[in-house]
Design an enzyme around this catalytic site. Structure first.
Site, PDB file in Angstrom:
ATOM      1  N   LYS A 119      -0.192 -12.881  -1.047  1.00 43.75           N
ATOM      2  CA  LYS A 119      -0.740 -12.879   0.316  1.00 43.75           C
ATOM      3  C   LYS A 119      -0.500 -14.243   0.980  1.00 43.75           C
ATOM      4  O   LYS A 119      -0.152 -14.318   2.160  1.00 43.75           O
ATOM      5  CB  LYS A 119      -2.259 -12.629   0.276  1.00 43.75           C
ATOM      6  CG  LYS A 119      -2.674 -11.207   0.614  1.00 43.75           C
ATOM      7  CD  LYS A 119      -2.594 -10.905   2.083  1.00 43.75           C
ATOM      8  CE  LYS A 119      -3.094  -9.608   2.559  1.00 43.75           C
ATOM      9  NZ  LYS A 119      -2.467  -8.392   2.518  1.00 43.75           N
ATOM     10  N   LYS A 178       4.809   1.584  -0.323  1.00 41.93           N
ATOM     11  CA  LYS A 178       4.524   2.153   1.006  1.00 41.93           C
ATOM     12  C   LYS A 178       4.625   1.086   2.083  1.00 41.93           C
ATOM     13  O   LYS A 178       5.157   1.309   3.157  1.00 41.93           O
ATOM     14  CB  LYS A 178       3.111   2.753   1.013  1.00 41.93           C
ATOM     15  CG  LYS A 178       3.037   4.126   0.427  1.00 41.93           C
ATOM     16  CD  LYS A 178       1.612   4.528   0.110  1.00 41.93           C
ATOM     17  CE  LYS A 178       1.207   4.087  -1.279  1.00 41.93           C
ATOM     18  NZ  LYS A 178      -0.111   4.520  -1.719  1.00 41.93           N
ATOM     19  N   LYS A 200      10.702  -3.489  -4.993  1.00 38.67           N
ATOM     20  CA  LYS A 200       9.882  -2.451  -5.618  1.00 38.67           C
ATOM     21  C   LYS A 200       9.556  -1.366  -4.602  1.00 38.67           C
ATOM     22  O   LYS A 200       9.270  -1.683  -3.446  1.00 38.67           O
ATOM     23  CB  LYS A 200       8.595  -3.133  -6.108  1.00 38.67           C
ATOM     24  CG  LYS A 200       7.687  -2.275  -6.915  1.00 38.67           C
ATOM     25  CD  LYS A 200       6.338  -2.951  -7.084  1.00 38.67           C
ATOM     26  CE  LYS A 200       5.382  -2.566  -5.965  1.00 38.67           C
ATOM     27  NZ  LYS A 200       3.971  -2.778  -6.219  1.00 38.67           N
TER      28      LYS A 200
HETATM   29  P1  TYM Z   1      -1.486   0.742  -6.973  1.00 35.11           P
HETATM   30  O1  TYM Z   1      -2.297   1.719  -6.224  1.00 35.11           O
HETATM   31  O2  TYM Z   1      -0.788  -0.318  -6.205  1.00 35.11           O
HETATM   32  O3  TYM Z   1      -0.395   1.521  -7.810  1.00 35.11           O
HETATM   33  C1  TYM Z   1      -0.728   2.624  -8.650  1.00 35.11           C
HETATM   34  C2  TYM Z   1       0.100   2.615  -9.911  1.00 35.11           C
HETATM   35  O4  TYM Z   1       1.484   2.819  -9.578  1.00 35.11           O
HETATM   36  C3  TYM Z   1       2.266   1.770 -10.128  1.00 35.11           C
HETATM   37  N1  TYM Z   1       3.398   1.534  -9.208  1.00 35.11           N
HETATM   38  C4  TYM Z   1       4.662   1.442  -9.610  1.00 35.11           C
HETATM   39  N2  TYM Z   1       5.214   1.519 -10.826  1.00 35.11           N
HETATM   40  C5  TYM Z   1       6.550   1.375 -10.900  1.00 35.11           C
HETATM   41  N3  TYM Z   1       7.338   1.188  -9.826  1.00 35.11           N
HETATM   42  C6  TYM Z   1       6.819   1.114  -8.568  1.00 35.11           C
HETATM   43  N4  TYM Z   1       7.613   0.938  -7.527  1.00 35.11           N
HETATM   44  C7  TYM Z   1       5.413   1.238  -8.423  1.00 35.11           C
HETATM   45  N5  TYM Z   1       4.559   1.214  -7.354  1.00 35.11           N
HETATM   46  C8  TYM Z   1       3.345   1.383  -7.865  1.00 35.11           C
HETATM   47  C9  TYM Z   1       1.310   0.570 -10.217  1.00 35.11           C
HETATM   48  O5  TYM Z   1       1.721  -0.378 -11.160  1.00 35.11           O
HETATM   49  C10 TYM Z   1       0.027   1.267 -10.643  1.00 35.11           C
HETATM   50  O6  TYM Z   1       0.017   1.490 -12.034  1.00 35.11           O
HETATM   51  N6  TYM Z   1      -5.081  -2.239  -8.765  1.00 35.11           N
HETATM   52  C11 TYM Z   1      -4.356  -1.012  -9.017  1.00 35.11           C
HETATM   53  C12 TYM Z   1      -5.285   0.174  -9.116  1.00 35.11           C
HETATM   54  C13 TYM Z   1      -6.369   0.000 -10.099  1.00 35.11           C
HETATM   55  C14 TYM Z   1      -6.272   0.113 -11.509  1.00 35.11           C
HETATM   56  C15 TYM Z   1      -7.575  -0.122 -12.009  1.00 35.11           C
HETATM   57  C16 TYM Z   1      -5.208   0.396 -12.377  1.00 35.11           C
HETATM   58  C17 TYM Z   1      -7.661  -0.289  -9.790  1.00 35.11           C
HETATM   59  N7  TYM Z   1      -8.398  -0.352 -10.952  1.00 35.11           N
HETATM   60  C18 TYM Z   1      -7.859  -0.084 -13.393  1.00 35.11           C
HETATM   61  C19 TYM Z   1      -5.496   0.424 -13.739  1.00 35.11           C
HETATM   62  C20 TYM Z   1      -6.779   0.186 -14.228  1.00 35.11           C
HETATM   63  C21 TYM Z   1      -3.404  -0.763  -7.843  1.00 35.11           C
HETATM   64  O7  TYM Z   1      -3.626  -1.202  -6.753  1.00 35.11           O
HETATM   65  O8  TYM Z   1      -2.366   0.082  -8.126  1.00 35.11           O
END
Ligand code: TYM
Length: 464
Positions: A119, A206, A203
């Site tokens: 950020k 969205k 990567k």
């Molecule tokens: P988030 O919502 O950004 O992403 C959800 C999951 O998708 C994976 N991901 C990807 N993996 C590979 N290539 C990509 N281009 C890609 N884009 C997204 C992310 O690594 C993730 O696994 N903070 C987390 C959500 C969360 C969480 C947790 C996860 C909250 N509490 C406890 C595990 C355990 C997040 O914002 O993911």
């Protein structure tokens, strides 16, 4: 059998793309077949960026539907039922634990977190970063530690957060000289650790607009596929093309049929197939992969009660685990003492009370239970909304009441309406399950219970 836990944030517009599917949901689908899996809609995490009420509630609904559709689309009913799917904000223990973990987390650890550092790289100054974003790894640590999972399936971008979680858990255990928290391991299959976007550079995300969606209209998905980065050095379709770094082939490795993909790669290298033909095949393969999930999506969207029921079940199961861990945490840090209000005191908390479901039911059958001199057996109808909410279990329940000794007879109940508790665990009575409880009040000096009539009320109405 191992315990897995993961979460997805309803950021952006809340919808999932193939990066989320390959990086997270697909692993989950595989793991759910033979393990215990908790999957969370991390709605509180979205508050770091979404501060528009309408958008947040829309995003949560979209993500819930997207995730459920994928899980249900790829799993059998039996496999799907084993997954514990819930919303983070339905389980208050997440924020409670975060508050406690704040105190064992050094500032330096959080300052090194990517989410915050990224950020600052952008246009936001340190002064303007909100504390939710800054402390987000601590909330994520609470999300994980409450459930003591063995493994946390995530993409590579979340690996650091799982490491921070281990750090926080280790510090807590050390400071309080106990082993309340289990140190979790990230679970990151190498080939999907970071799925690149349609621009082939960054990567898939969205916020970068380089995604291929799963549940959007077909025309939008076609456009996303058609704009995918291929081989910029290839000017004419007859030129020999490169496969390496070509995103269409990168995605085809996951979604195409391997024989056909090998043929296309060969033809592409020799300049015998156009970009459009390869992209058309990718589009068709994506559609074929996601047809069952897209169908479930429409079904669930038309049936919100069913979705609510899944979330209700998930919340109930997760609260049981989370409240147990919190009890251990409170004991470990010294909050539990001689003056603690606990269940041992005989009081229910408001939160516990709010989980009791009370509804108006109509008694459609009432008989003395054979072999008993106390029990009256009631068949109670709770109406069509209740039937919808109870996933295929119908609108009626069998409920016993042991009141013959007070002079009550079946005719006192037949065709009348009363209040019932409908979400108790069934209890076996005289060889049959009682699936709830009729509510009564004490009549004062005489001990005889009195049943409050609900004759004027709609059948199935819930008591709030
Ligand atoms: P988030 O919502 O950004 O992403 C959800 C999951 O998708 C994976 N991901 C990807 N993996 C590979 N290539 C990509 N281009 C890609 N884009 C997204 C992310 O690594 C993730 O696994 N903070 C987390 C959500 C969360 C969480 C947790 C996860 C909250 N509490 C406890 C595990 C355990 C997040 O914002 O993911």
């Amino acid at each position: 059998m191992k315990r897995f836990l993961s979460g997805i944030t309803p950021s952006g517009d809340g919808s999932l793309h193939i990066g989320n599917y390959l990086g997270a949901v697909r692993q989950f689908i595989e793991l759910a077949r033979a393990n215990e899996c908790f999957l969370m809609v991390a709605d509180l995490h979205a508050l770091t960026t979404i501060q528009d009420k309408k958008q947040l509630s829309h995003n949560i609904e979209t993500l819930v539907l997207n995730e459920l559709a994928l899980l249900r689309g790829f799993l059998t009913e039996e496999e799907f039922k084993k997954i514990i799917f819930f919303r983070q904000s339905d389980v208050a223990e997440h924020t409670e634990l975060q508050s406690i973990l704040n105190n064992v987390t050094p500032l330096g650890l959080i300052k090194r977190a990517h989410a915050y550092k990224d950020k600052l790289q952008g246009e936001v100054s340190e002064e303007d970063v909100n504390m939710g974003l800054f402390c987000y790894p601590i909330l994520m640590a609470a999300d994980i530690l409450l459930y003591k999972p063995d493994l946390v399936p995530v993409g590579k971008d979340q690996k650091q957060h799982v490491e921070i979680t281990r750090d926080i858990a280790g510090r807590f255990n050390k400071i309080y000289k106990n082993n309340v928290f289990k140190l979790p391991e990230p679970y990151i299959p190498e080939e999907v650790a970071a799925v690149l976007g349609t621009d082939g550079k960054r990567k898939m995300s969205k916020s970068l607009g380089n995604v291929i969606s799963i549940f959007e209209d077909e025309e939008i998905i076609r456009k996303q596929v058609m704009s995918t980065y291929t081989d910029p050095t290839r000017v004419h379709a007859t030129d020999s093309g490169h496969i390496e770094g070509n995103m269409v082939f990168a995605y085809l490795d996951f979604f195409g049929e391997s024989g056909k993909v090998d043929e296309l790669k060969e033809a592409y290298r020799k300049g015998q197939v156009t970009d459009v033909e390869v992209k058309n095949y990718l589009y068709d393969s994506l559609m074929k992969t996601f047809v069952p999930a897209r169908k479930v999506y429409e079904e669930l969207k038309a049936n919100p009660q069913k979705v609510k029921k899944i979330l209700e079940n998930g919340a109930e199961k997760t609260r049981a685990v989370a409240s147990q861990t919190m009890q251990e945490v409170r004991e470990a840090i010294g909050l539990t003492n001689a003056y603690s209000l606990s269940n041992a005191s005989g009081y229910l908390t408001i939160d516990e009370f709010s989980r009791v479901e009370m509804r108006v039911g109509k008694v459609i059958e009432a008989t003395n239970k054979e072999g008993s001199d106390k029990l009256i057996r009631l068949v109670v109808d709770f109406g069509p909304d209740f039937a919808k909410a109870s996933s295929g279990e119908g609108s009626t329940r069998i409920i016993f009441t042991g009141v013959r000794e007070f002079g009550y007879q079946p005719s006192d109940f037949l065709n009348k309406q009363f209040f019932f508790v409908t979400n108790l665990a069934p209890r076996r009575m005289m060889g049959e399950e009682s699936q709830g409880m009729i509510l009564a009040v004490d009549s004062g000096s005489e001990k005889k219970p009195i049943f409050i009539s609900a004759d004027e009320m709609p059948i199935g109405a819930r008591v709030w």
